[in-house]
Design an enzyme around this catalytic site. Structure first.
Site, PDB file in Angstrom:
ATOM      1  N   TYR A 168      83.896  55.913  61.630  1.00  0.00           N
ATOM      2  CA  TYR A 168      84.366  57.116  62.215  1.00  0.00           C
ATOM      3  C   TYR A 168      84.501  56.824  63.866  1.00  0.00           C
ATOM      4  CZ  TYR A 168      84.544  61.074  59.212  1.00  0.00           C
ATOM      5  OH  TYR A 168      85.111  62.056  58.160  1.00  0.00           O
TER       6      TYR A 168
ATOM      7  N   GLU B  58      86.642  59.816  65.458  1.00  0.00           N
ATOM      8  CA  GLU B  58      87.241  60.741  66.002  1.00  0.00           C
ATOM      9  C   GLU B  58      87.644  60.772  67.616  1.00  0.00           C
ATOM     10  OE1 GLU B  58      85.461  64.429  64.963  1.00  0.00           O
ATOM     11  OE2 GLU B  58      85.682  64.074  62.941  1.00  0.00           O
TER      12      GLU B  58
ATOM     13  N   ASP C  83     113.280  61.584  62.061  1.00  0.00           N
ATOM     14  CA  ASP C  83     112.256  61.283  60.940  1.00  0.00           C
ATOM     15  C   ASP C  83     112.980  59.811  60.315  1.00  0.00           C
ATOM     16  OD1 ASP C  83     110.877  60.634  58.511  1.00  0.00           O
ATOM     17  OD2 ASP C  83     110.670  62.939  57.910  1.00  0.00           O
TER      18      ASP C  83
ATOM     19  N   THR D  76     106.880  56.970  58.325  1.00  0.00           N
ATOM     20  CA  THR D  76     105.919  56.554  57.757  1.00  0.00           C
ATOM     21  C   THR D  76     105.927  54.905  57.710  1.00  0.00           C
ATOM     22  OG1 THR D  76     107.267  56.498  55.631  1.00  0.00           O
ATOM     23  CG2 THR D  76     105.925  58.321  55.940  1.00  0.00           C
TER      24      THR D  76
ATOM     25  N   LYS E 157     107.426  52.090  54.024  1.00  0.00           N
ATOM     26  CA  LYS E 157     108.629  51.878  53.168  1.00  0.00           C
ATOM     27  C   LYS E 157     109.318  50.669  53.725  1.00  0.00           C
ATOM     28  CE  LYS E 157     109.208  57.080  52.346  1.00  0.00           C
ATOM     29  NZ  LYS E 157     108.131  57.952  53.164  1.00  0.00           N
TER      30      LYS E 157
ATOM     31  N   ARG F 211     100.272  52.654  53.332  1.00  0.00           N
ATOM     32  CA  ARG F 211     100.441  53.846  53.542  1.00  0.00           C
ATOM     33  C   ARG F 211      99.700  54.700  54.529  1.00  0.00           C
ATOM     34  NH1 ARG F 211     102.902  56.394  48.412  1.00  0.00           N
ATOM     35  NH2 ARG F 211     102.619  57.886  49.819  1.00  0.00           N
TER      36      ARG F 211
HETATM   37  N1  DSN Z   1     108.320  60.730  48.942  1.00  0.00           N
HETATM   38  C1  DSN Z   1     108.935  60.134  49.742  1.00  0.00           C
HETATM   39  C2  DSN Z   1     110.367  59.275  49.180  1.00  0.00           C
HETATM   40  O1  DSN Z   1     110.163  58.945  48.102  1.00  0.00           O
HETATM   41  O2  DSN Z   1     111.385  59.421  49.828  1.00  0.00           O
HETATM   42  C3  DSN Z   1     109.346  60.896  51.024  1.00  0.00           C
HETATM   43  O3  DSN Z   1     108.130  61.657  51.329  1.00  0.00           O
END
Ligand code: DSN
Length: 424
Positions: free
Chosen positions: A60, A62, A206, A232, A235, A241
């Protein structure tokens, strides 16, 4: 047939919880045996998985490095600082917050930091490829803030920057968001930045889908223009993730306070460690070559599909993603996606711009090349995949044909080992 080659990584799960073990292994086998074309997915390296599954899951912490609410942070502080530095270096930004749990909470944190409740968010409409958290009504971002949308051009399906400028001028949003989940072309971040500046708005890029491509140098970089960048990490960036917010130094304090204590509790330092490993991998020449190949593969796959009579939104792709309008093939997106999955080719049904059908059963199919490129597939393999896709879409109701293709796909996949897997 596939062969289990032993998985020391999961030995304890196998011993103590065979049910969970079997499900993980079944998923692993599925990921090995299928051509994974969901453009937001990838295969992380075993190193990323090991860091993510490490003892850091026990912590933890924080707060932030040097300012925690728990003792015992000597290693965690060093770790989080290292990952922040890697993120800043790789993306060329003044500040990095690596704690967001994923993309949606990260976007929420950016709005919380920069806007007052009720302020106006301007983003690409969801049915035109935007994301829920760009102010869409069913998302908290559309409830706590006012939203105004821009759409793609009805003919070209490209972002019409003049139109974006006109809407920004008329609506005076507090923030303009560039980024999408289903836009197959490059973003002109310089123009977005200029439009935002002219409208007195913040500019959020984004880049969740394309951060790996930006790092690889095959997509324009928003860093010189954006007030904040959210990505994110799982990807095209090929990490675990999670998410990061990258911003100008002047927004650092507000962003950090928004992530913690406003919206999140303790950061997942195990995920942060996995992100760190992925950032190190992304800084290599191999990763640049990977990014180039992702785009090269997508262009070939798009061209091959077009040659087989598939209509592609915008006519093709400049990035990792292809959006197919199946109307001309007289198959709805969901049916095609399900038939493809049975045949071992995994994409997702998706709304297309100005779709006459409903979101839960739209006209489109979204595919992409990050995962297959990680497995080492190249142009020749994209041609093979296009032929299979064509065959599947022509035989969506023919179970025997789909099962035959699935067997062929399994054989084919054996030639392209997936990183981090213990089945072949
Ligand atoms: N769920 C993601 C995607 O597949 O593009 C976006 O949040």
């Amino acid at each position: 047939m596939t062969t289990e080659v032993g998985d020391p990584y999961l030995a304890e799960v196998e011993r103590t919880d065979p049910q969970i073990y079997r499900l993980i292994k079944a998923e692993e086998q599925y990921q090995v045996d299928s051509i994974r074309l969901i453009p937001s997915e990838n295969y992380t390296s075993r190193a990323v998985m090991e860091a993510t599954g490490s003892v850091l899951a026990n912590k933890y912490s924080e707060g932030y490095p040097g300012k925690r609410y728990y003792e015992g942070q000597r290693n965690v502080d060093a770790l989080e600082t290292l990952v922040q530095e890697r993120a800043k270096g790789l993306f060329g930004v003044g500040h990095a917050n690596v704690q967001p749990y994923s993309g949606s909470p990260a976007n929420l944190a950016v709005y919380y930091a920069l806007l007052e409740p009720g302020d106006k968010i301007m983003g690409l409409a969801l049915p035109h490829g935007g994301h829920l958290t760009h102010g869409w009504g069913v998302s908290a971002t559309g409830r706590f803030w006012t939203s105004v949308r821009y759409e793609v051009d009805p003919k070209t399906h490209l972002i019409d920057y003049d139109r974006v400028r006109a809407i920004a001028k008329a609506e005076r949003p507090k923030i303009i968001v560039a980024g999408a989940t289903a836009y197959p072309r490059l973003y002109d971040f310089a123009t977005f930045g200029e439009i935002a500046k002219g409208a007195g708005a913040y500019f959020l890029a984004d880049i969740s889908h394309i951060s790996g491509l930006i790092v690889a140098g095959v997509h324009p970089d928003p860093a010189p223009y954006a007030d904040a960048i959210m990505t994110t990490t799982h990807k095209t960036l090929r990490g675990p993730r999670g998410a990061m917010i990258l911003c100008k130094q002047e927004h650092a304090e507000a962003i950090d306070k928004a992530v913690f204590p406003a919206l999140q509790g303790g950061p997942h330092e195990n995920t942060i460690a996995g992100i760190g490993v992925a950032l190190r991998e992304a800084a290599t020449p191999d990763f640049r070559a990977y990014g180039r190949q992702v785009v090269a593969n997508a262009k070939v796959l798009a061209a091959e599909l077009r040659e087989r009579g598939f209509d592609l939104v915008t006519g093709g792709t400049d990035n990792h993603l292809i959006l197919i309008d199946l109307t001309g093939k007289k198959v709805i997106g969901k049916k095609a996606a399900k038939a493809l999955d049975r045949a071992g080719i995994v994409g997702n049904y998706n709304t297309i711009p100005f779709d006459p059908r409903k979101p839960f059963s739209p006209s489109g199919l979204r595919i992409g090349t990050p995962s297959v490129t990680t497995r080492g597939m190249k142009e020749e393999e994209m041609r093979r995949i296009a032929r299979w896709m064509d065959e599947v879409v022509a035989h969506v109701d023919d179970g025997d044909a789909l099962d035959r293709i699935a067997a062929e796909v399994r054989d084919f996949c054996r030639g392209f080992p997936a990183p981090g897997m213990h089945v072949v």
